[in-house]
Design an enzyme around this catalytic site. Sequence first.
Site, short mmCIF file in Angstrom:
data_model
loop_
_atom_site.label_atom_id
_atom_site.label_comp_id
_atom_site.label_asym_id
_atom_site.label_seq_id
_atom_site.Cartn_x
_atom_site.Cartn_y
_atom_site.Cartn_z
CE LYS A 169 -4.01 1.89 2.54
NZ LYS A 169 -4.86 1.74 3.73
CB SER B 67 -8.36 0.69 5.66
OG SER B 67 -9.06 1.91 5.62
CB SER C 42 -8.23 3.39 2.57
OG SER C 42 -7.37 2.84 3.54
#
Lengths: 467, 481
Positions: B77, B176, B152
Amino acid sequence: MTKIGLEIHCQLTKLESKLFCSCKANYRQYEPNTNVCPICMGLPGTLPRINQKAIEKATTIAMALNCSTPDHIAFFRKNYFYPDLPKNFQITQLNIYGETSIGGSGMIMVGDKKIRITRIQLEEDPGRLIYEGSSSKNQITLVDYNRAGTPLVEIVTEPDFENPKQVRDFLNILSDLLENLDVSDPGLEGAMRADANVSIEGGNKVEIKNIGSFHDLEKAVHFEITRQESLHSRAIPIAQETRHWDDKRKITISSRSKEEELDYRYFLEGDIPWVEISKDLQEKLKAEMPESISSKKERYISKYNIPEQVANVLSSDKFYSDLFDSSHTEKNAKEIANIITTDLMGLVDTTEKRNESKLEPTHLQDLADSIVSGKLTRTNAKNALYEIVKTGKNLSQIISELDLGNVSDENELIKIIDQVISEEPQAVEQAKSNPQTINFLVGKVMQKTKGKADPKLTLELLQKKIS
Amino acid sequence: MNLKISALEYVEEVKNGNLSAEDFVSETIDRIKNVDEKLHAFLQVNSKAIEQASQIDKKIKSGDKVGSCFGMPISIKDNICIKHSKTTCASKMLEKFVAPYDATVISRLKEQDAVFVGKANMDEFAMGLTTEFSAYGPSRNPWNTDYVPGGSSGGSAVSVSAFECVASLGSDTGGSVRNPASFCSTVGYKPTYGLISRFGLISYANSIEQIGPVTRTVKDTAFLLNIISGLDSHDNTTIDNTGQDYLADIDSGIEGKKIGIIQEMAGEGTDPEVRSATNDAVSKLEGLGATCEDASIDMVKYSVAAYYTITATEAGSNLARYDNLRYGYDFPVEGFEFNSYISKARTKFGPEVIRRMILGGFVPSAGHAGKYFLKALKVKSKLTKEIHEAFKKYDYLVAPTVPVLPFKIGEKIDDPIALFLVDFNTVMSNLTGIPSISVPFTISKGLPIGIQLMANNNEDKSLLRSARALESTVKLPEVPI
């Protein structure tokens, strides 16, 4: 009644590293922005790593100021935007959610006056702003982050001071105390800074910020009292406000900013869990605490019969008391105390001079012994000390190099005394009736020997000859 | 070449000489080239990945010691720092930020010879749950590209689900990792707070967030956890788990365990498809020998409000450093004074970030803190108490990971309240610190549904065992891309 309270910021300059990273706590020798790392620059993704030594040193300070010390301490974020603040928040402490800062209420005696300490908190110093350019039009602001993250204790007092003199006495005691604890060198530029709040009878409280040295603090407080009294006498109300100390003009100026209205949105710093300061650790720190100034003073007086004033000077300066404690014996203690507080003081009155000094405890022992045994006059001992501090050579070498040794050979002295007696018949006559005059003759002998005659022996011999 | 293998299978194949790391990584990069234009899981692809894999092959051939990842391609990420790589948090604000150091999870994976294939897309600064708030455009759900992949950590889940890598690391502040895992049919794990070092994870709400693996199987998560978890001197909040092997005994089942079904998380607002999947999951868990019963955690109803209050407060502080003075994007300072410069520079933040920072300036401010921020902290502490009570009774708690099915891109982006409620079932674990995992459970109307299992603090190993048990009852179709 005039009320003065202080907030004193003291860097823990004796620590190896910053509060949350391994950059140097002593940032002064570095080129701008070279004593920095991702943590103290607040780069994305970095986290603070708490410096355990800083917690211990700050706890020691709290103990020395008779403050309560909690078992657990917490850190908070103080949120505000400023270019010297890499994260745009400062990690600090406060007590709004219970007693969580490193020192709770305490007190310290300044003469007969009790000054209460509100709290002590451990926090990070911001960077430094440097302004360049002559006018506001071309002024630029440079930022040096070398200082950012330096461990700082903030000592907050109650408004217990009534006049600038008490402030000065307190600051002297405090800086001696911090130096004695070996946590800080108050002599370093910017190591000690302060804010003050001042109010006179019937007036509002005024905060003065940005005072860069203890010396200026007293001046700022004095200026502010005078300013407020002058307003008061003309029936002009004293506004509650924040003022800045103008270092160059030596006056306080209204800051006109909304600073006092800033809302810091304090909340717990989640990246640093509560730190336990166990009872065991507290006991250990207490046991390791250096002997206090007052205890040193008492020891010097009671054990060696050193006069109180000398003991005062000796004990309140760690450099002197360390020297004294590592050099004296029971026999020469008084003499060494004398040498330090009369002759040495002028030679090592600044940090730089102290760092450059080549003086070792053994030098002091040799000097004292030579004076006691009459091998050196006091004047020549002083000259020798000057050479020692400069060169570090041993005493006997200096005596022979500079020809400082006493003339203590009786025959040689008698020859010189005879010469003086024949040259000064009038004085000799006077000396027979007035014993004071004999000192004039001793002086003459000293002149001829360039101060090397053993004064005690000279006097004895002269007295014998004249009577 | 079959890219559709688990991390543990990959390790076996390479170890046994049936597969070369270089071939696999190179095939993976081809796959990314083929599908990522459509999916947009990646913000950057590592141009040196194939070369790095070939170096690892050389090590294997020459008999040198090789790390346990054997060149496994992993996506990261884009809020986790890799040295000398751009780390943007999917924000224009950090468009040019190149991290000068490795996050702890990255250095631990490097030691074990993982290969990072690229930086995964996300909602800007991890604020969002659809990946639509990425400043570089949304990711798309590989099960149906008209739909959001969740967020996310959307890029992480998409890349694992669509075989663009073997595993991924995301971060979970309020769901997330678990939310996109549920939407994309992968495993998503939020460990006990402090189990994985956050050093190098760009903070959003630092007191509750954790890095978490996104994988194809529960065992793969345990495998990664063995590498990346544990004490780290760079993160004072990490916990000591010396001696824990999360893979050992992972197949030992859940017979005799007690499981509470959280009523507040499967109630009225829950999609009927999701509710029926949850009922099925409960039957499966009972079939494995566990006892399930209804459980109530009263404070759950306040958890979303508390969550947004706390995260906004911390975000307002954590993101304050982005004043563009020390790093950021090109924007000269000439002609500005400090305040006007930073307020101008900070207009590069996207709308969701700005919304949360404004909220973060307000809820903890003098005069309002008592009504909002301090109340939120109270909810957090009451909720934590309730949870610890519940775990006196139950070994695990179960609920749907997300109360709704994946929805279409653009469908909810203009309705922040509707979006906030998507987090309803996941924020509790962040507020209380407990470990939670989303296990892929079924596909309904062509869209995935995940089931969430939770355990008490530091019961990560036990939790993985329960997730493995549930996983073993499920057979899922292949992703249609």
